[in-house]
Design a protein around this motif. Structure first.
Motif, short mmCIF file in Angstrom:
data_model
loop_
_atom_site.label_atom_id
_atom_site.label_comp_id
_atom_site.label_asym_id
_atom_site.label_seq_id
_atom_site.Cartn_x
_atom_site.Cartn_y
_atom_site.Cartn_z
N LEU A 49 0.82 -1.19 0.00
CA LEU A 49 0.00 0.00 0.00
C LEU A 49 0.87 1.26 0.00
CD1 LEU A 49 -2.84 -1.03 2.50
CD2 LEU A 49 -2.86 -1.09 0.00
N SER A 50 1.99 1.21 0.70
CA SER A 50 2.93 2.34 0.68
C SER A 50 3.48 2.57 -0.72
CB SER A 50 4.08 2.09 1.66
OG SER A 50 3.61 1.96 2.98
N LEU A 51 3.73 1.48 -1.43
CA LEU A 51 4.24 1.59 -2.80
C LEU A 51 3.20 2.24 -3.71
CD1 LEU A 51 6.45 0.99 -4.88
CD2 LEU A 51 5.43 -1.28 -5.20
N ASN A 107 -2.58 24.69 -6.82
CA ASN A 107 -2.96 23.29 -6.54
C ASN A 107 -2.15 22.72 -5.40
OD1 ASN A 107 -3.61 23.77 -9.52
ND2 ASN A 107 -4.68 21.85 -9.13
N LEU A 108 -0.85 23.01 -5.39
CA LEU A 108 0.02 22.51 -4.33
C LEU A 108 -0.46 23.01 -2.97
CD1 LEU A 108 2.63 20.92 -3.70
CD2 LEU A 108 3.88 23.08 -3.95
N LEU A 109 -0.82 24.29 -2.90
CA LEU A 109 -1.31 24.87 -1.65
C LEU A 109 -2.64 24.25 -1.24
CD1 LEU A 109 -1.16 26.99 0.61
CD2 LEU A 109 -2.25 28.61 -0.97
N THR A 110 -3.58 24.17 -2.19
CA THR A 110 -4.90 23.64 -1.83
C THR A 110 -4.84 22.15 -1.49
OG1 THR A 110 -5.42 23.26 -4.17
CG2 THR A 110 -6.17 25.33 -3.19
N ASN A 111 -3.98 21.38 -2.16
CA ASN A 111 -3.82 19.97 -1.81
C ASN A 111 -3.33 19.83 -0.38
OD1 ASN A 111 -3.56 17.56 -4.31
ND2 ASN A 111 -4.08 19.67 -4.83
N GLY A 112 -2.39 20.68 0.01
CA GLY A 112 -1.89 20.64 1.38
C GLY A 112 -2.98 20.94 2.39
N ILE A 113 -3.76 21.99 2.15
CA ILE A 113 -4.86 22.34 3.05
C ILE A 113 -5.92 21.26 3.05
CG2 ILE A 113 -6.70 24.02 3.49
CD1 ILE A 113 -4.86 26.15 2.23
N PHE A 114 -6.21 20.71 1.88
CA PHE A 114 -7.23 19.67 1.73
C PHE A 114 -6.91 18.46 2.60
CE2 PHE A 114 -9.06 16.15 -0.93
CZ PHE A 114 -10.38 16.58 -0.95
N PHE A 115 -5.71 17.93 2.46
CA PHE A 115 -5.35 16.73 3.23
C PHE A 115 -5.10 17.04 4.70
CE2 PHE A 115 -4.15 15.27 -1.12
CZ PHE A 115 -5.09 14.26 -1.20
N ALA A 123 -5.49 8.98 13.88
CA ALA A 123 -5.50 9.81 12.66
C ALA A 123 -4.17 9.76 11.95
CB ALA A 123 -5.85 11.25 13.03
N ARG A 124 -3.07 9.64 12.69
CA ARG A 124 -1.75 9.60 12.06
C ARG A 124 -1.57 8.38 11.18
NH1 ARG A 124 1.90 10.64 17.31
NH2 ARG A 124 0.19 9.40 18.17
N ARG A 125 -2.28 7.31 11.49
CA ARG A 125 -2.24 6.11 10.65
C ARG A 125 -3.28 6.20 9.53
NH1 ARG A 125 -0.53 1.22 12.36
NH2 ARG A 125 -0.84 1.87 14.53
N TYR A 126 -4.49 6.63 9.89
CA TYR A 126 -5.59 6.61 8.94
C TYR A 126 -5.45 7.64 7.82
CZ TYR A 126 -8.11 3.59 12.25
OH TYR A 126 -8.50 2.58 13.06
N ILE A 127 -4.74 8.73 8.06
CA ILE A 127 -4.64 9.76 7.05
C ILE A 127 -4.01 9.21 5.77
CG2 ILE A 127 -2.41 10.61 7.93
CD1 ILE A 127 -5.18 12.63 6.14
N TRP A 128 -3.08 8.26 5.90
CA TRP A 128 -2.44 7.69 4.72
C TRP A 128 -3.41 6.82 3.93
CZ3 TRP A 128 1.45 10.50 3.77
CH2 TRP A 128 2.22 11.03 4.81
N ILE A 169 -5.62 9.39 2.08
CA ILE A 169 -4.89 9.99 0.96
C ILE A 169 -4.79 9.01 -0.20
CG2 ILE A 169 -2.62 10.82 0.20
CD1 ILE A 169 -2.25 12.04 2.97
N LEU A 170 -4.50 7.75 0.12
CA LEU A 170 -4.41 6.73 -0.93
C LEU A 170 -5.75 6.59 -1.65
CD1 LEU A 170 -3.04 4.44 -2.46
CD2 LEU A 170 -3.56 2.91 -0.54
N ALA A 171 -6.84 6.55 -0.90
CA ALA A 171 -8.16 6.39 -1.52
C ALA A 171 -8.49 7.58 -2.42
CB ALA A 171 -9.23 6.25 -0.43
N ILE A 172 -8.15 8.77 -2.00
CA ILE A 172 -8.46 9.96 -2.79
C ILE A 172 -7.61 10.01 -4.05
CG2 ILE A 172 -8.29 12.49 -2.80
CD1 ILE A 172 -9.14 12.36 0.19
N LEU A 173 -6.32 9.72 -3.92
CA LEU A 173 -5.44 9.74 -5.10
C LEU A 173 -5.77 8.61 -6.06
CD1 LEU A 173 -1.93 10.61 -3.58
CD2 LEU A 173 -3.64 12.13 -4.55
#
Length: 495
Positions: free
Chosen positions: A5-7, A72-80, A95-100, A103-107
């Motif tokens: 999943l990290s890959l 986009n770079l700025l809004t992506n940072g605020i978004f996540f 949250a520190r685990r789940y955020i990844w 992020i994976l699901a959104i990307l």
């Protein structure tokens, strides 16, 4: 997160960076960039905030692919980062685990992969909408506990949502969903008697004044455009089947794997967050399905509907939503397989998207037709060089006119010339600019650029005393033919 999943996540991030740094401007990216070079209270296709910011960034840092997509770079940072705070609100330190995972699901979702990558209005609109929704939920949660709620959260939510409204019109769906959640909950309904909520409406009205003023000054063109857009009576059977088509393409572009995981997470959720997430999904989805019965509803108009569902994804894939929850498995490992499928699906789509955007459209392998939008990304350096060469031979600086808004925007961006315009049957922002500049441009000669997709029409030719073909510019990539641009001289322009 497992190594596989990290890959997936690292590869998706890498592809995003490749797109941002190397993909030529998409025609609509160039179009919206051009708006920022003509600052106004609003514009024909969309409200103005994205283009205001784009114009400011260009004025500060000049033209480059990085500055084009730096917002986009700025809004992506605020978004996540907002998603991290939502997850922290729901799950605490997990949250520190789940955020990844989120992020994976959104990307991995084609819808969000596209809209967060391109310098269109959507990335800013959904970031502001998500921030506003999060602040609203925190306020409502506090209100249910103490009957008051924190003022700054309520007003912060109103400001964020109001800014979303002047970024893209469909952001109103999020606000309507939040209001529906309040109106359908007896303990929250008394908020409609609270002066603070009405002050939020005032904030929204003030923020929307530039858009309303522009529409008032331009015969409500933008409002009429959306009211009449894509109206198609069709047969009764076709209209009844249209909602099914809307649902099908929406599921495909959200990703069937993501959709299943979000559904599972929603079923396991509870509390005020679930109620708000439900209404912010039902309102836009329901309204767009109704619209699809008599008009056309596009899948990406529904981008706000899924925003609050993504934080529920851990409820579908974690062993337990509470500590220690060491790994994503869920339902005996069944949803973990779907999680991997989501990664593969997202990686394949994103790879194709980046290839089409940076190398050449895959359709070019199979013939000279197909994916005309994709073909229009390429060749503007060659066209601009030819236009400049012809321009240098003329006694005075000519008008630069193309046969479509897309090609006009691409040429304007490449040549850094905000005065390039288009003559086309399709009404666009160029139509308005042409009316404004009619006296100034009357009687001038022009270099006219067209292509096979949008050739010069008799109506366009009638704007000149004579149109004389000068040259053709054939565009190839890696030996593959993409298209030909035809360049002509138009004498004595008559608006």
């Amino acid at each position: 997160m497992s190594s596989y999943l990290s890959l997936f996540l690292l590869l998706l991030i890498l592809l995003r960076c490749i797109f941002w740094l190397f993909a030529p401007p998409n025609p609509d990216e160039a179009y919206y960039w051009l708006w920022g070079q003509h600052l106004d209270f609003s514009y024909y296709d969309h409200p103005p905030l994205q283009s205001w910011l784009q114009g400011l960034i260009t004025a500060w840092f000049g033209k480059s692919l990085f500055t084009l997509r730096s917002l986009n770079l700025l809004t992506n940072g605020i978004f996540f980062y907002t998603y991290y705070y939502i997850l922290k609100y729901l799950y605490g330190d997990l949250a520190r685990r789940y955020i990844w995972w989120v992020i994976l699901a959104i990307l991995a979702s084609p819808l969000y992969s596209i809209m967060l990558s391109l310098a269109w209005h959507d990335h800013l609109a959904i970031t502001l909408s998500l921030l506003g929704a999060y602040l609203c939920i925190r306020f409502l949660d506090e209100y249910l506990v103490n009957g008051k709620g924190t003022n700054w959260r309520l007003y912060g939510s109103a400001i964020a949502l109001s800014l979303a409204h002047i970024t893209k019109y469909n952001s109103l769906f999020m606000t309507l969903g939040l209001l529906a959640a309040i109106a359908t909950y007896s303990q929250l309904r008394k908020l409609f008697q609270d002066l603070r909520l009405w002050l939020c409406f005032v904030i929204g009205a003030i923020a929307f004044l530039p858009v309303f003023y522009w529409n008032y000054s331009n015969n409500f063109l933008s409002f009429r455009f959306y009211a009449n857009r894509s109206v198609d009576s069709g047969t009764l059977i076709m209209r009844l089947l249209e909602p099914l088509g809307f649902i099908g393409i929406s599921l495909l572009m959200l990703s069937p794997f993501v959709a299943w995981l979000l559904w599972q997470g929603f079923c396991n959720a509870k509390g005020i967050y679930k109620r708000v997430a439900l209404w912010t999904f039902i309102i836009p989805t329901g309204l767009l399905m109704v619209i699809s019965l008599f008009s056309t509803a596009l899948y990406y108009w529904n981008i706000h509907a899924y925003l609050l569902l993504f934080p529920l994804l851990p409820l579908a894939v974690a062993d337990s939503p509470q500590p220690p929850a060491p790994s994503p498995r869920g339902r005996g490992g069944e949803n973990l397989k779907i999680f991997y499928g989501m990664g593969v699906f997202g990686l394949l789509f994103t790879s194709l998207f980046v290839w089409n955007s940076c190398m050449f459209p895959i359709s070019a392998v199979f013939g000279k037709d197909g994916d005309q939008d994709g073909r229009m990304i390429y060749g503007w350096k060659e066209v601009a060089a030819e236009v400049q060469k012809i321009s240098n031979t003329l006694p005075e600086s000519p008008l630069l006119i193309t046969s479509d808004y897309r090609s006009a925007a691409e040429l304007a961006y490449e040549m850094q010339n905000p005065n390039v315009t288009a003559i086309s049957k399709r009404i666009s922002q160029f139509t308005i600019w042409n009316l404004e500049n009619a006296v100034k441009h009357k009687g001038k000669n022009a270099i006219v650029i067209s292509d096979q997709w949008y050739p010069l029409t008799d109506e366009a030719i009638a704007h000149f005393d004579r149109v004389t073909p000068i040259s053709n510019v054939k565009i190839h990539r890696f030996g593959l033919y993409l298209k030909t641009y035809e360049i002509a001289i138009g004498q004595n322009y008559k608006p």
